[in-house]
Design a protein around this motif. Sequence first.
Motif, PDB file in Angstrom:
ATOM      1  N   ILE A   5      -8.546  25.580  26.545  1.00 15.37           N
ATOM      2  CA  ILE A   5      -8.627  24.401  27.341  1.00 15.37           C
ATOM      3  C   ILE A   5      -9.310  23.509  26.496  1.00 15.37           C
ATOM      4  O   ILE A   5     -10.041  23.513  25.829  1.00 15.37           O
ATOM      5  CB  ILE A   5      -9.587  24.909  28.488  1.00 15.37           C
ATOM      6  N   ILE A   6      -8.258  22.192  26.283  1.00 15.07           N
ATOM      7  CA  ILE A   6      -8.599  21.189  25.690  1.00 15.07           C
ATOM      8  C   ILE A   6      -9.204  20.149  26.557  1.00 15.07           C
ATOM      9  O   ILE A   6      -8.528  19.605  27.309  1.00 15.07           O
ATOM     10  CB  ILE A   6      -7.449  20.746  24.764  1.00 15.07           C
ATOM     11  N   ILE A   7     -10.344  19.743  26.257  1.00 11.55           N
ATOM     12  CA  ILE A   7     -10.921  18.554  27.019  1.00 11.55           C
ATOM     13  C   ILE A   7     -11.203  17.414  26.147  1.00 11.55           C
ATOM     14  O   ILE A   7     -12.000  17.372  25.127  1.00 11.55           O
ATOM     15  CB  ILE A   7     -12.197  18.998  27.524  1.00 11.55           C
ATOM     16  N   LYS A   8     -10.826  16.308  26.498  1.00  9.93           N
ATOM     17  CA  LYS A   8     -11.455  15.092  26.031  1.00  9.93           C
ATOM     18  C   LYS A   8     -12.677  14.530  26.811  1.00  9.93           C
ATOM     19  O   LYS A   8     -12.566  14.229  28.017  1.00  9.93           O
ATOM     20  CB  LYS A   8     -10.255  13.810  25.988  1.00  9.93           C
ATOM     21  N   LYS A  14     -14.453  12.109  38.416  1.00  3.80           N
ATOM     22  CA  LYS A  14     -13.360  12.754  38.389  1.00  3.80           C
ATOM     23  C   LYS A  14     -13.059  13.877  37.521  1.00  3.80           C
ATOM     24  O   LYS A  14     -12.731  15.017  37.592  1.00  3.80           O
ATOM     25  CB  LYS A  14     -12.276  11.754  38.712  1.00  3.80           C
ATOM     26  N   HIS A  15     -13.406  13.373  36.448  1.00  2.87           N
ATOM     27  CA  HIS A  15     -13.175  14.264  35.319  1.00  2.87           C
ATOM     28  C   HIS A  15     -14.111  15.438  35.096  1.00  2.87           C
ATOM     29  O   HIS A  15     -13.633  16.724  34.965  1.00  2.87           O
ATOM     30  CB  HIS A  15     -13.515  13.404  33.669  1.00  2.87           C
ATOM     31  N   LYS A  16     -15.302  15.123  35.528  1.00  2.00           N
ATOM     32  CA  LYS A  16     -16.426  16.287  35.397  1.00  2.00           C
ATOM     33  C   LYS A  16     -15.850  17.231  36.547  1.00  2.00           C
ATOM     34  O   LYS A  16     -16.077  18.389  36.493  1.00  2.00           O
ATOM     35  CB  LYS A  16     -17.475  15.514  35.475  1.00  2.00           C
ATOM     36  N   LYS A  17     -15.401  16.569  37.702  1.00  2.00           N
ATOM     37  CA  LYS A  17     -15.173  17.704  38.902  1.00  2.00           C
ATOM     38  C   LYS A  17     -13.918  18.442  38.433  1.00  2.00           C
ATOM     39  O   LYS A  17     -13.848  19.650  38.903  1.00  2.00           O
ATOM     40  CB  LYS A  17     -14.727  16.659  39.871  1.00  2.00           C
ATOM     41  N   ASN A  18     -12.956  18.126  37.835  1.00  2.00           N
ATOM     42  CA  ASN A  18     -11.845  18.769  37.390  1.00  2.00           C
ATOM     43  C   ASN A  18     -12.188  20.003  36.356  1.00  2.00           C
ATOM     44  O   ASN A  18     -11.588  20.937  36.216  1.00  2.00           O
ATOM     45  CB  ASN A  18     -10.697  17.988  36.846  1.00  2.00           C
ATOM     46  N   CYS A  19     -13.089  19.470  35.519  1.00  2.00           N
ATOM     47  CA  CYS A  19     -13.532  20.478  34.492  1.00  2.00           C
ATOM     48  C   CYS A  19     -14.163  21.608  35.090  1.00  2.00           C
ATOM     49  O   CYS A  19     -14.122  22.744  34.785  1.00  2.00           O
ATOM     50  CB  CYS A  19     -14.572  19.739  33.322  1.00  2.00           C
ATOM     51  N   VAL A  61      -4.561  21.050  28.825  1.00  2.00           N
ATOM     52  CA  VAL A  61      -5.170  19.957  28.466  1.00  2.00           C
ATOM     53  C   VAL A  61      -5.673  18.901  29.523  1.00  2.00           C
ATOM     54  O   VAL A  61      -4.874  18.846  30.636  1.00  2.00           O
ATOM     55  CB  VAL A  61      -3.873  18.685  27.791  1.00  2.00           C
ATOM     56  N   LEU A  62      -7.042  18.607  29.522  1.00  2.00           N
ATOM     57  CA  LEU A  62      -7.705  17.854  30.343  1.00  2.00           C
ATOM     58  C   LEU A  62      -7.878  16.604  29.706  1.00  2.00           C
ATOM     59  O   LEU A  62      -8.848  16.388  28.986  1.00  2.00           O
ATOM     60  CB  LEU A  62      -9.019  18.338  30.849  1.00  2.00           C
ATOM     61  N   GLY A  63      -6.808  15.440  29.755  1.00  2.00           N
ATOM     62  CA  GLY A  63      -7.080  14.269  29.371  1.00  2.00           C
ATOM     63  C   GLY A  63      -5.760  13.426  29.509  1.00  2.00           C
ATOM     64  O   GLY A  63      -5.163  13.688  30.351  1.00  2.00           O
ATOM     65  N   GLY A  64      -5.694  12.362  28.929  1.00  2.00           N
ATOM     66  CA  GLY A  64      -4.651  11.372  29.118  1.00  2.00           C
ATOM     67  C   GLY A  64      -3.591  11.602  28.314  1.00  2.00           C
ATOM     68  O   GLY A  64      -3.460  12.707  27.461  1.00  2.00           O
ATOM     69  N   ASP A  65      -2.672  10.565  27.897  1.00  2.00           N
ATOM     70  CA  ASP A  65      -1.553  10.594  26.907  1.00  2.00           C
ATOM     71  C   ASP A  65      -1.771  10.885  25.591  1.00  2.00           C
ATOM     72  O   ASP A  65      -1.280  11.651  25.060  1.00  2.00           O
ATOM     73  CB  ASP A  65      -0.684   9.267  27.206  1.00  2.00           C
ATOM     74  N   GLY A  66      -2.884  10.341  25.128  1.00  2.00           N
ATOM     75  CA  GLY A  66      -3.500  10.416  23.792  1.00  2.00           C
ATOM     76  C   GLY A  66      -3.718  11.853  23.411  1.00  2.00           C
ATOM     77  O   GLY A  66      -3.408  12.405  22.469  1.00  2.00           O
ATOM     78  N   THR A  67      -4.539  12.428  24.419  1.00  2.00           N
ATOM     79  CA  THR A  67      -4.843  13.978  24.209  1.00  2.00           C
ATOM     80  C   THR A  67      -3.796  14.599  24.431  1.00  2.00           C
ATOM     81  O   THR A  67      -3.742  15.760  23.554  1.00  2.00           O
ATOM     82  CB  THR A  67      -5.999  14.137  25.309  1.00  2.00           C
ATOM     83  N   LEU A  68      -3.052  14.362  24.973  1.00  2.73           N
ATOM     84  CA  LEU A  68      -1.515  15.281  25.291  1.00  2.73           C
ATOM     85  C   LEU A  68      -0.857  15.223  23.966  1.00  2.73           C
ATOM     86  O   LEU A  68      -0.093  16.196  23.431  1.00  2.73           O
ATOM     87  CB  LEU A  68      -0.588  14.739  26.414  1.00  2.73           C
ATOM     88  N   PRO A  86      -3.811  15.768  34.253  1.00  2.00           N
ATOM     89  CA  PRO A  86      -3.901  14.450  33.929  1.00  2.00           C
ATOM     90  C   PRO A  86      -5.620  13.714  34.132  1.00  2.00           C
ATOM     91  O   PRO A  86      -5.702  13.784  35.295  1.00  2.00           O
ATOM     92  CB  PRO A  86      -3.004  13.725  34.810  1.00  2.00           C
ATOM     93  N   GLN A  87      -5.903  13.183  33.086  1.00  2.00           N
ATOM     94  CA  GLN A  87      -7.320  12.643  33.116  1.00  2.00           C
ATOM     95  C   GLN A  87      -7.474  11.283  32.527  1.00  2.00           C
ATOM     96  O   GLN A  87      -8.664  10.495  32.401  1.00  2.00           O
ATOM     97  CB  GLN A  87      -8.638  13.727  32.641  1.00  2.00           C
ATOM     98  N   GLY A  88      -6.386  10.625  32.082  1.00  2.00           N
ATOM     99  CA  GLY A  88      -6.400   9.363  31.345  1.00  2.00           C
ATOM    100  C   GLY A  88      -6.431   8.295  32.068  1.00  2.00           C
ATOM    101  O   GLY A  88      -6.403   8.116  33.315  1.00  2.00           O
TER     102      GLY A  88
END
Length: 286
Positions: A5-8, A14-19, A61-68, A86-88
């Motif tokens: 699991i890759i997390i930015k 919302k991000h914390k909730k999804n994590c 991937v938990l992040g946006g386009d840059g993390t992807l 998607p989290q970006g």
Amino acid sequence: MQMLIIIKPSTQKKHKKNCTWLLEQCQKRQISYTVFYTTGHFTNDCQKITVLAQSQKRVVVLGGDGTLHLVVNALMGLSCSLALLPQGTGNDFARGFGCKNSAWRNAIFSDHQVKIDIGQINSRYFINIAGVGFDAHVVQALQTKPVLSALSYSLAGFKCLFVYQPSRLAGSFAGQQCEYGNLITVFANHHYFGGGLMIAPKAQLNSGYLECYRMPARGLLGNLYSFVRLLLRKHHGMKGLNYQRLAIAYINTPDLPIEADGELVGVTPAVVTIHPLALRFCMPQC
């Protein structure tokens, strides 16, 4: 199943909730997982993810386009599948599917995987869109400014148009030599870029081609007109726009900034290619 699991890191609720949801689901399903938090140092993060992913069956991937973008570069050549939550801010790659958060969540644990194409510009791989011109100029301008919403991209685009100085671009596109005053030149594997601009409605992730759009510079008023047409998704019928599908292109003009998946990745000259069906992706069922 083993999962990386890759997390930015983010402080957004919302991000914390999804994590929290994802880690609880892994425990509930008795899935062994490893968590890697990105640091913003592309080369180091990329190397570490590659090493970790070699022993995993799935990378999430938990992040946006840059993390992807980071993770795609780390996974090329490996056999593991890729899932996205998607989290970006822009989420342009995810936007192209039109799925709700629940569909992305379900895809993480689904066996529905498809092989998709991956583009490459010089040494960088990209999953969505790479470009040279105004889009790269906007990405460069936003490097020192926080982007709070997808609307911020469009507003930044309008502001940058008033100071953008187009350059002559010389290159070869699918064997066709050309030179022109360049507003936007993009190579699209999927539909959206720039925080919600649908520049490539015909793009397909498994076509074996990139959709190339070359939009000429026309002076300030002409550039504003072109940008508005792009916002309204009316650019396909615009006079002077060159559109073609291609598997390879060369940009010969030096020192033009390059963006890929919304990240500034270098300068021209550049070679652009496509790697057909190069990555296994956990496709959401929308």
